[in-house]
Design an enzyme around this catalytic site. Structure first.
Site, PDB file in Angstrom:
ATOM      1  N   ALA A  13      14.294 -36.033  -0.273  1.00 44.56           N
ATOM      2  CA  ALA A  13      14.643 -35.040  -1.293  1.00 44.56           C
ATOM      3  C   ALA A  13      14.738 -33.657  -0.659  1.00 44.56           C
ATOM      4  O   ALA A  13      14.237 -33.430   0.440  1.00 44.56           O
ATOM      5  CB  ALA A  13      13.578 -35.047  -2.388  1.00 44.56           C
ATOM      6  N   CYS A  14      15.376 -32.742  -1.403  1.00 43.20           N
ATOM      7  CA  CYS A  14      15.483 -31.340  -0.989  1.00 43.20           C
ATOM      8  C   CYS A  14      14.104 -30.817  -0.621  1.00 43.20           C
ATOM      9  O   CYS A  14      13.159 -31.076  -1.360  1.00 43.20           O
ATOM     10  CB  CYS A  14      16.063 -30.525  -2.138  1.00 43.20           C
ATOM     11  SG  CYS A  14      15.955 -28.748  -1.948  1.00 43.20           S
ATOM     12  N   PRO A  15      13.915 -30.079   0.455  1.00 41.96           N
ATOM     13  CA  PRO A  15      14.950 -29.589   1.385  1.00 41.96           C
ATOM     14  C   PRO A  15      15.056 -30.414   2.656  1.00 41.96           C
ATOM     15  O   PRO A  15      15.671 -29.965   3.610  1.00 41.96           O
ATOM     16  CB  PRO A  15      14.419 -28.192   1.719  1.00 41.96           C
ATOM     17  CG  PRO A  15      12.926 -28.401   1.801  1.00 41.96           C
ATOM     18  CD  PRO A  15      12.605 -29.453   0.751  1.00 41.96           C
ATOM     19  N   GLU A  16      14.467 -31.611   2.683  1.00 40.48           N
ATOM     20  CA  GLU A  16      14.327 -32.318   3.958  1.00 40.48           C
ATOM     21  C   GLU A  16      15.638 -32.665   4.666  1.00 40.48           C
ATOM     22  O   GLU A  16      15.707 -32.541   5.891  1.00 40.48           O
ATOM     23  CB  GLU A  16      13.455 -33.555   3.752  1.00 40.48           C
ATOM     24  CG  GLU A  16      12.052 -33.167   3.337  1.00 40.48           C
ATOM     25  CD  GLU A  16      11.025 -33.905   4.154  1.00 40.48           C
ATOM     26  OE1 GLU A  16      10.974 -33.704   5.375  1.00 40.48           O
ATOM     27  OE2 GLU A  16      10.304 -34.690   3.546  1.00 40.48           O
TER      28      GLU A  16
END
Lengths: 75, 157
Positions: A13-16
């Site tokens: 998921a964001c920000p990965e």
């Protein structure tokens, strides 16, 4: 197109996906191609924004079911 | 700082789990977008970089209509409700594959995000430098404003 490095950000998921993309690009040479796989629908706009801002162009993008694939050329 | 380089300055003033995410996500992402990034941790925000607390930040079940467990406030005061709300939030985060707070802190540090502890609130709350995780700079309002004055993005969280 020749791919020099590939990273799998599926399920992240964001920000990965952005953080992993940046870390991978940092280790590459100018002109080389990075392949990134994601499943986060937000990553479409996020990758585009990241690319504009860091000036590493997305040279190809495609979609296969729930998986998005980006090819990014290191500036 | 070059003309091209953008900069982001954040104040993290809250110590709940949900309020710890935005500054860490924005700073790490900013750094990944070639921006200079700094977070100024003040008041309860210090918990986000407190060695004994950052792995166990909690969600407030009281006065929080959007809490993971939408229960009346009168129920929220019962013992164990903070634990329950926190457990539910962590469960959501883990199912959505969202990074944990310790992971995001590590990513901020790897990306070169400047993390500044507010000396004045540390003194007020009895927080010592040795209570904080490694790699934290200490400073006050002037140090933060000096960075913020040249920043393109400023946010108070």
């Amino acid at each position: 197109m020749n791919v020099d490095n590939s990273i799998d950000c599926k399920g992240l998921a964001c920000p990965e996906p952005i953080l992993h993309t940046k870390m991978a690009i940092n280790k590459m040479e100018s002109g080389q191609i990075l392949e990134v796989f994601t499943t986060d629908p937000g990553s479409i706009n996020d990758m585009a924004a990241w690319s504009r801002r860091t000036k590493n162009p997305i040279v190809d993008k495609s979609e296969d079911g729930d998986v998005f694939r980006f090819l990014i050329q290191k500036a | 700082m070059s003309e091209e380089t953008k900069s982001i300055a954040l104040v993290a003033s809250k110590g709940t789990l949900d309020q710890a995410y935005p500054p860490l996500i924005l700073a790490s992402t900013g750094a990944a977008m070639d921006m200079e990034a700094a977070i100024f941790f003040t008041f309860y925000g210090l918990d986000i970089i407190h060695k004994d607390k950052y792995k166990n930040l909690k969600v407030a079940p009281l006065a929080n209509p959007a809490a993971p467990m939408p229960v009346p406030n009168i129920v929220g005061v019962l013992p164990g409700m903070t634990y329950a709300a926190t457990w539910m939030m962590n469960d959501w985060m883990s199912k959505a594959n969202v990074a944990t707070i310790p992971k995001l802190i590590e990513q901020c540090q790897m990306a070169g995000v400047r993390m500044i502890g507010c000396q004045m609130t540390m003194d007020v709350m009895g927080v010592k430098r040795s209570d904080l995780i490694d790699g934290i700079e200490l400073g006050g309002a002037a140090m933060f404003l000096d960075f913020a004055a040249d920043s393109d993005i400023n946010m108070f969280i």
